[in-house]
Design a protein around this motif. Sequence first.
Motif, PDB file in Angstrom:
ATOM      1  N   CYS A  27       6.239   0.111  -3.527  1.00 61.10           N
ATOM      2  CA  CYS A  27       5.704  -1.003  -2.744  1.00 61.10           C
ATOM      3  C   CYS A  27       6.667  -2.173  -2.697  1.00 61.10           C
ATOM      4  O   CYS A  27       7.609  -2.255  -3.473  1.00 61.10           O
ATOM      5  CB  CYS A  27       4.412  -1.517  -3.382  1.00 61.10           C
ATOM      6  N   CYS A  31       2.784  -6.491  -1.796  1.00 66.67           N
ATOM      7  CA  CYS A  31       1.715  -5.531  -1.482  1.00 66.67           C
ATOM      8  C   CYS A  31       0.412  -5.904  -2.171  1.00 66.67           C
ATOM      9  O   CYS A  31       0.384  -6.277  -3.343  1.00 66.67           O
ATOM     10  CB  CYS A  31       2.120  -4.118  -1.888  1.00 66.67           C
ATOM     11  N   SER A  33      -1.956  -3.951  -2.891  1.00 69.60           N
ATOM     12  CA  SER A  33      -2.589  -2.842  -3.602  1.00 69.60           C
ATOM     13  C   SER A  33      -2.894  -3.244  -5.049  1.00 69.60           C
ATOM     14  O   SER A  33      -2.444  -4.275  -5.525  1.00 69.60           O
ATOM     15  CB  SER A  33      -1.692  -1.608  -3.568  1.00 69.60           C
ATOM     16  N   CYS A  58       4.596   3.261   0.399  1.00 70.94           N
ATOM     17  CA  CYS A  58       3.192   2.847   0.469  1.00 70.94           C
ATOM     18  C   CYS A  58       2.771   2.684   1.927  1.00 70.94           C
ATOM     19  O   CYS A  58       3.500   2.114   2.734  1.00 70.94           O
ATOM     20  CB  CYS A  58       3.038   1.519  -0.265  1.00 70.94           C
ATOM     21  N   ARG A  60       0.292   0.978   2.909  1.00 68.79           N
ATOM     22  CA  ARG A  60      -0.281  -0.342   3.111  1.00 68.79           C
ATOM     23  C   ARG A  60       0.787  -1.396   3.402  1.00 68.79           C
ATOM     24  O   ARG A  60       0.689  -2.138   4.365  1.00 68.79           O
ATOM     25  CB  ARG A  60      -1.057  -0.713   1.846  1.00 68.79           C
ATOM     26  N   CYS A  61       1.836  -1.432   2.584  1.00 68.42           N
ATOM     27  CA  CYS A  61       2.852  -2.474   2.805  1.00 68.42           C
ATOM     28  C   CYS A  61       4.065  -1.924   3.544  1.00 68.42           C
ATOM     29  O   CYS A  61       5.024  -2.648   3.781  1.00 68.42           O
ATOM     30  CB  CYS A  61       3.277  -3.099   1.477  1.00 68.42           C
TER      31      CYS A  61
END
Length: 176
Positions: A27, A31, A33, A58, A60-61
């Motif tokens: 990440c 991030c 998370s 990741c 998400r990021c």
Amino acid sequence: MYEAVINNDANYDGLFFYGVLSTGIFCRPSCQSKKPLSDNVRFFLNAGEAIEAGFRPCKRCRSDLLTYHPMKDIAETLKHHLDELYERQVLWSEELRKIGLSERRAVEIFKEAYGMTPKAYMDSLRLNEAKRLLAQTDTKIIDIAASVGFGGLSTFNRFFKERTGCSPNMYRKKHK
Ligand SMILES: [Zn+2]
């Protein structure tokens, strides 16, 4: 570095990445998370090193993307939203909920990107549109007030006068 990770500090994005042993994912410092335990974290100077060490990017990021400006993207999204829907403040808070931002954080990000608060930006949009309608149309002032997001004429009059030094009526007389 670990402190930057724990604080989701975006200032360190691009300077290093961190991988989490328990998940096998790497990440950016910012991030959002779940915060990793320090024993579980490995640091890398770039995404290539992390991938070589067996970590996956990741989702998400988006630690696999070279150019990534999460804060700038968010600020742009917010601005775009204000541009389109400045007259409906309800949706502004809905938008924030969707992005997962607190009002306070959204203000910080927006201010950093555009040098003013979302409120100030929205007010300037409303004012410009009101001025335009006053000078270029015959729309009744009460309808103009409603179309730029004011529930009542007196709040609109006050808002307008505070910023231009004259009432909407005067403004129309001068500019039409
Ligand atoms: Zn991530």
